[in-house]
Scaffold this motif. Structure first.
Motif, mmCIF file in Angstrom:
data_model
loop_
_atom_site.group_PDB
_atom_site.id
_atom_site.type_symbol
_atom_site.label_atom_id
_atom_site.label_comp_id
_atom_site.label_asym_id
_atom_site.label_seq_id
_atom_site.Cartn_x
_atom_site.Cartn_y
_atom_site.Cartn_z
ATOM 1 N N LEU A 292 0.830 -1.202 0.000
ATOM 2 C CA LEU A 292 0.000 0.000 0.000
ATOM 3 C C LEU A 292 0.865 1.253 0.000
ATOM 4 O O LEU A 292 0.576 2.226 -0.711
ATOM 5 C CB LEU A 292 -0.912 0.007 1.228
ATOM 6 C CG LEU A 292 -2.103 -0.960 1.247
ATOM 7 C CD1 LEU A 292 -2.851 -0.843 2.565
ATOM 8 C CD2 LEU A 292 -3.054 -0.690 0.094
ATOM 9 N N ILE A 295 2.505 1.769 -3.425
ATOM 10 C CA ILE A 295 1.495 2.227 -4.395
ATOM 11 C C ILE A 295 1.187 3.699 -4.169
ATOM 12 O O ILE A 295 0.951 4.456 -5.116
ATOM 13 C CB ILE A 295 0.219 1.365 -4.281
ATOM 14 C CG1 ILE A 295 0.512 -0.057 -4.780
ATOM 15 C CG2 ILE A 295 -0.932 1.971 -5.082
ATOM 16 C CD1 ILE A 295 -0.589 -1.057 -4.498
ATOM 17 N N LYS A 296 1.211 4.112 -2.897
ATOM 18 C CA LYS A 296 0.851 5.490 -2.558
ATOM 19 C C LYS A 296 1.939 6.483 -2.946
ATOM 20 O O LYS A 296 1.646 7.584 -3.417
ATOM 21 C CB LYS A 296 0.560 5.590 -1.059
ATOM 22 C CG LYS A 296 0.010 6.941 -0.628
ATOM 23 C CD LYS A 296 -0.409 6.915 0.820
ATOM 24 C CE LYS A 296 -1.114 8.214 1.196
ATOM 25 N NZ LYS A 296 -2.421 8.349 0.511
ATOM 26 N N LYS A 299 5.166 6.396 -8.542
ATOM 27 C CA LYS A 299 4.401 6.469 -9.792
ATOM 28 C C LYS A 299 4.334 5.108 -10.478
ATOM 29 O O LYS A 299 3.348 4.782 -11.127
ATOM 30 C CB LYS A 299 5.046 7.498 -10.725
ATOM 31 C CG LYS A 299 4.958 8.930 -10.220
ATOM 32 C CD LYS A 299 5.598 9.897 -11.213
ATOM 33 C CE LYS A 299 5.493 11.334 -10.706
ATOM 34 N NZ LYS A 299 6.141 12.297 -11.645
ATOM 35 N N LYS A 309 -0.670 -6.636 -11.964
ATOM 36 C CA LYS A 309 -1.233 -5.303 -12.193
ATOM 37 C C LYS A 309 -2.666 -5.203 -11.685
ATOM 38 O O LYS A 309 -3.098 -4.162 -11.177
ATOM 39 C CB LYS A 309 -1.176 -4.970 -13.680
ATOM 40 C CG LYS A 309 0.232 -4.731 -14.203
ATOM 41 C CD LYS A 309 0.216 -4.329 -15.671
ATOM 42 C CE LYS A 309 1.643 -4.068 -16.178
ATOM 43 N NZ LYS A 309 1.653 -3.688 -17.608
ATOM 44 N N VAL A 312 -2.602 -4.539 -8.063
ATOM 45 C CA VAL A 312 -2.183 -3.157 -7.807
ATOM 46 C C VAL A 312 -3.378 -2.219 -7.918
ATOM 47 O O VAL A 312 -3.599 -1.345 -7.065
ATOM 48 C CB VAL A 312 -1.072 -2.729 -8.781
ATOM 49 C CG1 VAL A 312 -0.789 -1.224 -8.659
ATOM 50 C CG2 VAL A 312 0.205 -3.519 -8.532
ATOM 51 N N GLU A 313 -4.172 -2.406 -8.970
ATOM 52 C CA GLU A 313 -5.349 -1.556 -9.168
ATOM 53 C C GLU A 313 -6.395 -1.790 -8.083
ATOM 54 O O GLU A 313 -7.132 -0.867 -7.717
ATOM 55 C CB GLU A 313 -5.956 -1.814 -10.558
ATOM 56 C CG GLU A 313 -5.042 -1.420 -11.705
ATOM 57 C CD GLU A 313 -4.537 0.014 -11.571
ATOM 58 O OE1 GLU A 313 -5.352 0.915 -11.254
ATOM 59 O OE2 GLU A 313 -3.322 0.241 -11.758
ATOM 60 N N ARG A 316 -5.035 0.184 -4.978
ATOM 61 C CA ARG A 316 -4.859 1.625 -5.122
ATOM 62 C C ARG A 316 -5.939 2.431 -4.387
ATOM 63 O O ARG A 316 -5.615 3.394 -3.665
ATOM 64 C CB ARG A 316 -4.825 2.013 -6.606
ATOM 65 C CG ARG A 316 -4.305 3.423 -6.845
ATOM 66 C CD ARG A 316 -4.179 3.717 -8.327
ATOM 67 N NE ARG A 316 -3.180 2.878 -8.968
ATOM 68 C CZ ARG A 316 -1.868 3.115 -8.925
ATOM 69 N NH1 ARG A 316 -1.415 4.169 -8.268
ATOM 70 N NH2 ARG A 316 -1.027 2.316 -9.537
ATOM 71 N N SER A 319 -5.143 2.472 -0.697
ATOM 72 C CA SER A 319 -3.979 3.303 -0.360
ATOM 73 C C SER A 319 -4.340 4.783 -0.313
ATOM 74 O O SER A 319 -3.719 5.556 0.421
ATOM 75 C CB SER A 319 -2.853 3.069 -1.374
ATOM 76 O OG SER A 319 -3.179 3.616 -2.632
ATOM 77 N N GLU A 320 -5.342 5.189 -1.086
ATOM 78 C CA GLU A 320 -5.738 6.592 -1.116
ATOM 79 C C GLU A 320 -6.525 7.013 0.116
ATOM 80 O O GLU A 320 -6.685 8.201 0.386
ATOM 81 C CB GLU A 320 -6.551 6.871 -2.384
ATOM 82 C CG GLU A 320 -5.719 6.748 -3.663
ATOM 83 C CD GLU A 320 -6.568 6.819 -4.919
ATOM 84 O OE1 GLU A 320 -7.816 6.885 -4.783
ATOM 85 O OE2 GLU A 320 -5.998 6.806 -6.033
#
Length: 555
Positions: A292, A295-296, A299, A309, A312-313, A316, A319-320
């Protein structure tokens, strides 16, 4: 024929077959091709990354009938004997069971004899760090100047335990842990050759569990094949290896972010009832938070985290929703908790307490927000609080005197009864400071840097020569009044003054003590300079006295 485990069956037999150690294979191939062969090599790295395998390949490259060559044929008698481990001139020694100096003495005698049938006699000592200090010392001379037909290859998982005197006589190679991607691809290649079915996600799960060791990955694959047969699924791998379900990690993470202690405690109960290894759970949760965090802040996180991938998505959005500082705090907590669980007789309680504390970690304020709050507080203080009825401390005047009383004067009618005789008695400043030191060492240390400037029946003024002590006194004023009042047993108003430089005739207790110490040193120096022993020492060494100490006083 008996079954051969995958780790032995698929052991690399040439430099090209070694996975994840290109920096070493290239160096050794170039050395063989150019004839720049060192007489000693030290291979270090974690378990299962190819140290002993590389040593055997190097032995084949040097002793192959078509060589020396960087591509041994693996068909001649020398290559086959080295592969099978029965070559007379390639001696593999277990450092853990041959630790004594006598074993090394025997080795030193044997190196003098020429190889039986090959070009080089090669000694491969595994786990060399297990040798005793005496054994290492016995090896030094032989290792530095061995016969031209002898080559030493040392392998170790703990290079820091190998003496630097040994390391300096070898070419040292650090083997790296093998990337998850490389192990995954190798498992898929094995599946094609062995004829069993495994998808990429399952292979990646095995690779992650191996923690960078190819041998561990192949051993795990053997274990899973025994359970699953010819078709391996993710569910079977999780069952056999006890891998934590990603959904559990998702649920725990969201509960921690939302500070939902009840959900976290229910999750621990579920893990406990399923018999999940709590150390493994901590490790997986750390890795989850690390992903996390990457990812945060990055880039292109795919370069440093080994997940697909799609995953990861999926991570994401999570992580936000959480701050970078909280993620760092989570990882630090889990790192400590993992170590505590290993040594605890009540691992569940350790985990519950740690996770409960993690739910209490609040988002940190930005520096600008903190500044805004401080500025708002200062404005309120300067304006004063009308409802409180208090007079707040004002800024000191701009002149150099800084003479200020930080509390209102007491009216005569409010004073306690005091006789004229008591009021006229001089105050013992040293007694006041000693009393303050006992009551509150901080207040006492501040007063030691002040002096009694003025005393009136109902007022005391303390002077300071440095602003830092003046400011500290203003801050601790109420406590000072309380302490001094307890000694004098009467009411008074306390004020402070600041003087730039020294105040003529006024000395602080600190200065007084320093003067006494200097006088004592001068007296000791005068007494001892006349001593003939001291005079003779000064004459012989052509020195001068720098300092003098009273050692008798220290005891």
């Amino acid at each position: 024929m008996s079954y051969q485990v995958l780790a032995r069956k698929y052991r690399p037999q040439s430099f090209e077959d070694v996975i994840g150690q290109e920096h070493i294979t290239r160096t050794l191939k170039n050395a063989v091709e150019s004839g720049r062969i060192a007489h000693g090599f030290l291979f270090s790295g974690m378990r299962g990354v190819g140290k002993t395998t590389m040593a055997r390949i190097l032995a084949k490259a040097l002793n192959c009938e078509k060589g020396p060559t960087m591509s041994p044929c693996n068909e001649c008698s020398h290559c086959l004997q080295i592969t099978q481990g029965n070559a007379m001139d390639v001696i593999e020694i277990d450092g853990a069971s041959n630790t004594g100096v006598d074993d090394i003495r025997e080795l030193r005698e044997n190196v003098l004899y020429a190889p039986a049938s090959t070009r080089y006699k090669i000694y491969i000592i595994d786990e060399v760090h297990m040798l005793s200090k005496a054994a290492f010392n016995a090896l030094l001379k032989t290792l530095e100047e061995p016969p031209s037909h002898v080559i030493f290859v040392f392998a170790t998982t703990e290079p820091q335990k190998v003496p630097v005197t040994i390391q300096s006589r070898c070419q040292c190679f650090q083997f790296r842990s093998i990337p998850v991607q490389n192990i995954t691809d190798h498992i898929l290649r094995i599946s094609e050759q062995e004829g069993f079915v495994i998808d990429r996600e399952s292979a990646r799960l095995i690779a992650r569990s191996s923690e960078g060791s190819m041998r561990d990955a192949q051993s795990l694959l053997d274990q899973i094949l025994s359970f699953c047969g010819d078709k391996i699924t993710v569910a079977d791998i999780k069952l056999v290896l006890g891998v934590i379900d990603p959904e559990v990690l998702d649920e725990c993470t969201l509960a921690l972010i939302e500070q939902d202690a009840e959900r976290v405690m229910n999750l621990v109960e579920r893990l406990h009832s399923l018999g999940v290894d709590l150390v493994e759970f901590c490790r997986e949760l750390q890795l989850y938070f690390r992903n996390l965090l990457m990812i945060k802040i990055l880039k292109s996180p795919n370069n440093v985290i080994h997940i697909e991938k799609e995953e990861v998505e999926k991570l994401r959005p999570i992580s936000e929703t959480v701050e970078e500082d909280r993620l760092l705090a989570f990882i630090e907590y889990l790192n400590k908790t993992e170590e505590e669980i290993r040594h605890s007789t009540h691992p569940r309680i350790v985990l519950e307490v740690a996770l409960l504390r993690m739910t209490r970690i609040k988002p940190l304020l930005e520096f600008k927000e903190i500044l805004d709050q401080i500025e708002g507080l200062e404005k309120k203080l300067r304006a004063g609080d009308a409802g409180s009825g208090r007079t707040l401390i004002q800024d000191p005047p701009a002149d150099n005197t800084y003479r200020a009383s930080t509390s209102p004067e007491h009216k005569p009618s409010e004073q306690g009864p005091i006789s004229s005789r008591e009021a006229s008695l001089p105050l013992d400043w040293e007694k006041i400071v000693n009393h303050a030191n006992k009551a509150n060492p901080l207040v006492g240390s501040i007063l030691e840097h002040g002096f009694l400037e003025e005393t009136e029946p109902h007022k005391i003024i303390i002077g300071f020569k440095k602003k830092i002590h003046y400011d500290m006194a203003v801050e601790k004023k109420e406590k000072m009044v309380e302490i001094i009042k307890g000694l004098l047993q009467r009411d008074f108003a306390l004020a402070f003054s600041l003087h730039n430089g020294t105040e003529p005739g006024k000395k602080t207790l600190t200065e007084t003590k320093e003067d006494l110490q200097k006088e004592k040193k001068d007296r000791l120096l005068k007494e001892n300079l006349g001593n003939h022993v001291v005079q003779e020492a000064l004459r012989i060494f052509k020195g001068k006295v720098q300092d003098v100490k009273d050692f008798g006083a220290e005891h």
